[in-house]
Design an enzyme around this catalytic site. Structure first.
Site, mmCIF file in Angstrom:
data_model
loop_
_atom_site.group_PDB
_atom_site.id
_atom_site.type_symbol
_atom_site.label_atom_id
_atom_site.label_comp_id
_atom_site.label_asym_id
_atom_site.label_seq_id
_atom_site.Cartn_x
_atom_site.Cartn_y
_atom_site.Cartn_z
ATOM 1 N N GLU A 210 3.919 -5.112 -14.418
ATOM 2 C CA GLU A 210 2.805 -6.036 -14.259
ATOM 3 C C GLU A 210 1.993 -6.030 -15.554
ATOM 4 O OE1 GLU A 210 0.449 -4.370 -11.103
ATOM 5 O OE2 GLU A 210 -1.441 -4.898 -12.055
ATOM 6 N N HIS B 265 1.373 3.170 -5.566
ATOM 7 C CA HIS B 265 2.366 2.708 -4.594
ATOM 8 C C HIS B 265 3.070 3.868 -3.885
ATOM 9 C CE1 HIS B 265 2.960 -1.093 -7.343
ATOM 10 N NE2 HIS B 265 1.799 -1.097 -6.739
ATOM 11 N N ASN C 226 5.760 -4.451 -6.382
ATOM 12 C CA ASN C 226 4.567 -4.047 -5.646
ATOM 13 C C ASN C 226 4.885 -4.141 -4.152
ATOM 14 O OD1 ASN C 226 4.233 -5.777 -8.098
ATOM 15 N ND2 ASN C 226 2.289 -4.693 -8.132
HETATM 16 P P1 FDA Z 1 -2.704 1.518 3.875
HETATM 17 O O1 FDA Z 1 -2.995 2.622 2.935
HETATM 18 O O2 FDA Z 1 -2.957 0.131 3.425
HETATM 19 O O3 FDA Z 1 -3.535 1.730 5.223
HETATM 20 C C1 FDA Z 1 -3.675 2.970 5.854
HETATM 21 C C2 FDA Z 1 -5.036 3.037 6.515
HETATM 22 O O4 FDA Z 1 -5.068 4.145 7.385
HETATM 23 C C3 FDA Z 1 -6.184 3.210 5.526
HETATM 24 O O5 FDA Z 1 -7.164 2.231 5.790
HETATM 25 C C4 FDA Z 1 -6.684 4.631 5.815
HETATM 26 O O6 FDA Z 1 -8.075 4.766 5.605
HETATM 27 C C5 FDA Z 1 -6.317 4.817 7.266
HETATM 28 N N1 FDA Z 1 -6.096 6.215 7.671
HETATM 29 C C6 FDA Z 1 -5.405 7.176 6.991
HETATM 30 N N2 FDA Z 1 -5.384 8.328 7.695
HETATM 31 C C7 FDA Z 1 -6.070 8.090 8.852
HETATM 32 C C8 FDA Z 1 -6.389 8.894 9.988
HETATM 33 N N3 FDA Z 1 -5.963 10.164 10.098
HETATM 34 N N4 FDA Z 1 -7.140 8.332 10.978
HETATM 35 C C9 FDA Z 1 -7.563 7.051 10.883
HETATM 36 N N5 FDA Z 1 -7.273 6.237 9.827
HETATM 37 C C10 FDA Z 1 -6.527 6.765 8.833
HETATM 38 N N6 FDA Z 1 0.480 -3.312 -3.608
HETATM 39 C C11 FDA Z 1 0.951 -4.569 -3.826
HETATM 40 O O7 FDA Z 1 1.902 -4.994 -3.170
HETATM 41 N N7 FDA Z 1 0.351 -5.358 -4.770
HETATM 42 C C12 FDA Z 1 -0.689 -4.934 -5.544
HETATM 43 O O8 FDA Z 1 -1.206 -5.683 -6.391
HETATM 44 C C13 FDA Z 1 -1.169 -3.594 -5.344
HETATM 45 N N8 FDA Z 1 -2.180 -3.064 -6.106
HETATM 46 C C14 FDA Z 1 -2.736 -1.846 -5.785
HETATM 47 C C15 FDA Z 1 -3.881 -1.401 -6.445
HETATM 48 C C16 FDA Z 1 -4.509 -0.215 -6.047
HETATM 49 C C17 FDA Z 1 -5.739 0.256 -6.773
HETATM 50 C C18 FDA Z 1 -3.972 0.529 -4.960
HETATM 51 C C19 FDA Z 1 -4.631 1.798 -4.497
HETATM 52 C C20 FDA Z 1 -2.836 0.082 -4.301
HETATM 53 C C21 FDA Z 1 -2.205 -1.091 -4.704
HETATM 54 N N9 FDA Z 1 -1.090 -1.571 -4.020
HETATM 55 C C22 FDA Z 1 -0.581 -2.822 -4.316
HETATM 56 C C23 FDA Z 1 -0.447 -0.785 -2.943
HETATM 57 C C24 FDA Z 1 -0.778 -1.289 -1.527
HETATM 58 O O9 FDA Z 1 -2.167 -1.457 -1.371
HETATM 59 C C25 FDA Z 1 -0.229 -0.278 -0.512
HETATM 60 O O10 FDA Z 1 1.174 -0.211 -0.701
HETATM 61 C C26 FDA Z 1 -0.518 -0.670 0.937
HETATM 62 O O11 FDA Z 1 -1.904 -0.770 1.170
HETATM 63 C C27 FDA Z 1 0.101 0.319 1.909
HETATM 64 O O12 FDA Z 1 -0.002 -0.209 3.208
HETATM 65 P P2 FDA Z 1 0.056 0.730 4.490
HETATM 66 O O13 FDA Z 1 -0.092 -0.134 5.697
HETATM 67 O O14 FDA Z 1 1.249 1.585 4.401
HETATM 68 O O15 FDA Z 1 -1.190 1.718 4.361
#
Ligand code: FDA
Length: 500
Positions: A355, A440, A478
């Site tokens: 990217e 990721h 991504n």
């Molecule tokens: P995700 O992490 O989204 O959701 C999990 C949720 O569960 C969170 O809200 C968390 O707080 C909650 N949680 C965790 N433990 C818990 C518990 N014990 N009890 C209650 N709640 C709990 N991807 C992409 O495709 N394009 C992009 O441009 C980007 N850019 C990017 C930038 C940055 C800064 C980050 C950090 C990440 C990206 N990503 C990305 C990655 C993408 O955001 C990521 O892959 C997904 O959010 C993952 O989705 P999930 O549903 O797996 O979990």
């Protein structure tokens, strides 16, 4: 509330959780989502819900005294700032040899990510998830995910002329000069809104350095798409600031779910126990893996498969920056939403999809920044540490080397052609590669190994995994479109076969 019984409980509100919430509620099932982060709807004293990258305050990070920016150095100096400890939106979770960035709040990662919405290359998807029918995915579930997420593409005429994407055009030119192909990348940020920001008719967000600490406008995060649609059914309840700590079989049927409620300062305000007929683990790759590994180790779900905790990877993430010549300005004004990538994935000697990332500092810096996704074969394991009571991740610092090697081939060639050099002052002092953090995280509860072919946890009917922990460590682009599409596929099957 404490003591309630619910038909379906979803742990986490990111991509997997939001898909489950929508499809379950549409199927007529009352669904309760438990989310450890806040519901990001109330403006702070500055009138804004989220803070910008340039002026971080307590809202930026999940309970830290100081920011922990991904690009954390500048000119070799620590660029972080002291902040108030608060239930902020971005977590940087430190393990022994890597730190993992994750969103915290209703909407999970969609609140903080760059919005890049990329459907993986079909051949690589099949290589990574051979048990999943690719015909079905590409005909049905990827289109469904893209539609549900509100994916859109940039107006290319505007892209070619606007100052906000000069950084991307400069990055494209140097890549093409070295013989690499580039591609436009779809996004969930509303590009029509962004053009209005540029025209001065709408409040700026992507054009006001907002991204990793949240976007106040323009971003189609999950709270505006999947979760809003689930809420409209009238069957959705969300409990923010509640962290699930344990899941165990209930006497009779269903599962006992224990959770802790905190306030925004981090004080525990209540402990609750709820019984759920079905539990969907959607706490993300790290969250779900940590929960399941700890629950198993504590003997609450002792028969979980040995593969729970295995197969974690960083999607080959590595960051790097180049210093451009003085005449190759990248612009003081940069949109925070990436729109272009360098696609060298089909190079068998070292696949790279990079990217072209913005560095929205508000001043000219001549920097080209990249987040490279590579094919890194290393996989780590989550294990319960009995002495600390915490879950460790076995990733080793040296395991990032294959990613550096692959990315270095591409960026060495670009530098050679352009007669430019790497910056060594952005990820530490004299440190070229941003190799000790990950955006990721993927895997830890891999589809077909820790679960059956649809995310069911064997031995525990009614327990499911629906998030990024199902994807075995790598997807080549991504990941959120893949996570969403896989969740769409699995929940459809589960509703038809288990819940009818
Ligand atoms: P995700 O992490 O989204 O959701 C999990 C949720 O569960 C969170 O809200 C968390 O707080 C909650 N949680 C965790 N433990 C818990 C518990 N014990 N009890 C209650 N709640 C709990 N991807 C992409 O495709 N394009 C992009 O441009 C980007 N850019 C990017 C930038 C940055 C800064 C980050 C950090 C990440 C990206 N990503 C990305 C990655 C993408 O955001 C990521 O892959 C997904 O959010 C993952 O989705 P999930 O549903 O797996 O979990």
């Amino acid at each position: 509330a404490d003591g309630d019984r619910v038909p379906a409980l979803v742990i986490g509100s990111g991509y997997g959780g939001a898909v489950a919430a929508l499809r379950l509620t549409q199927a007529g099932i009352a669904t309760h989502v438990v989310e450890m982060g806040q519901s990001w709807t109330t403006p702070g004293s500055d009138g804004k819900v989220f803070c910008s990258v340039l002026k971080p305050d307590g809202r930026s990070f999940w309970f830290r005294d100081r920011t922990d920016q991904p690009v954390n150095y500048f000119l070799g100096f620590d660029a972080n700032k002291d902040i108030a400890r608060y239930a902020g939106v971005l977590d940087s979770e430190q393990f022994a040899a890597t730190r993992v960035y994750q969103g915290r709040g209703v909407g999970g990662g969609s609140l903080v990510n760059g919005g890049m919405a990329v459907t993986p290359k079909r051949a690589y998807f099949q290589e990574v998830l051979p048990s999943v029918n690719a015909d079905e995915m590409y005909a049905k579930y990827f289109p469904r995910a893209n539609a549900g997420l509100g994916v859109n593409t940039i107006d290319q005429t505007w892209f070619e002329s606007t100052k906000w994407y000069r950084f991307a055009r400069v990055g494209r030119a140097s890549a093409q000069a070295a013989g690499y192909s580039t591609t436009f990348v779809p996004n969930v940020y509303d590009f029509a809104y962004m053009k209005q920001e540029d025209a001065g008719t709408k409040t700026k967000s992507a054009l006001a350095s907002e991204v990793i600490y949240g976007n106040n406008y323009g971003k189609r995060s999950l709270d505006k798409t999947y979760l809003a649609a689930a809420s409209a059914t009238g069957r959705l309840t969300i409990s923010p600031l509640h962290t699930v700590t344990s899941v165990a079989p209930a006497s009779g049927s269903g599962y006992t779910v224990e959770m802790t409620q905190i306030d925004t300062a981090g004080n525990t305000v209540a402990r609750k126990t709820v019984t759920a007929d079905r539990v969907f683990f959607a706490a993300g790759s790290v969250g779900t893996s940590k929960l399941l590994v700890a629950i198993k180790a504590r003997g609450k779900l002792p028969n979980l498969p040995g593969a729970v905790g295995d197969g974690w990877g960083n999607n080959g993430n590595v960051m790097v920056a180049r210093a451009n010549h003085i005449w190759d300005t990248t612009g003081a004004d940069q949109s925070t939403m990436p729109a272009m990538g360098i696609d060298n994935w089909n190079d068998a000697a070292g696949p790279v999809f990079a990217e072209i990332a913005p560095f929205p500092a508000g001043t000219e810096l001549w920097i080209s920044l990249y987040l490279a996704i590579t094919k890194n074969p290393n996989r780590a394991k989550f294990t319960f540490n009995t002495s600390t009571g915490k879950v460790d991740l076995s990733w080793q610092a040296s395991w990032t080397q294959p990613s550096i090697d692959a990315a270095k081939r591409v960026f060495d060639a670009i530098n050679a052609k352009a007669a430019t050099i790497y910056r060594t002052d952005m990820f530490g002092t004299y440190k070229t590669w941003g190799d000790d953090f990950v955006y990721h995280p993927l895997g830890g509860c891999v589809l077909g190994r820790a679960t059956d072919g649809y995310g069911r946890l064997p031995g525990y009917p009614g327990l499911y995994v629906v998030d990024g922990s199902l994807v075995p460590g790598s997807i080549g682009v991504n990941p959120f479109v893949t996570i969403t599409a896989l969740a769409e596929r699995n929940i459809e099957k589960i509703i038809v076969t288990d819940l009818a």
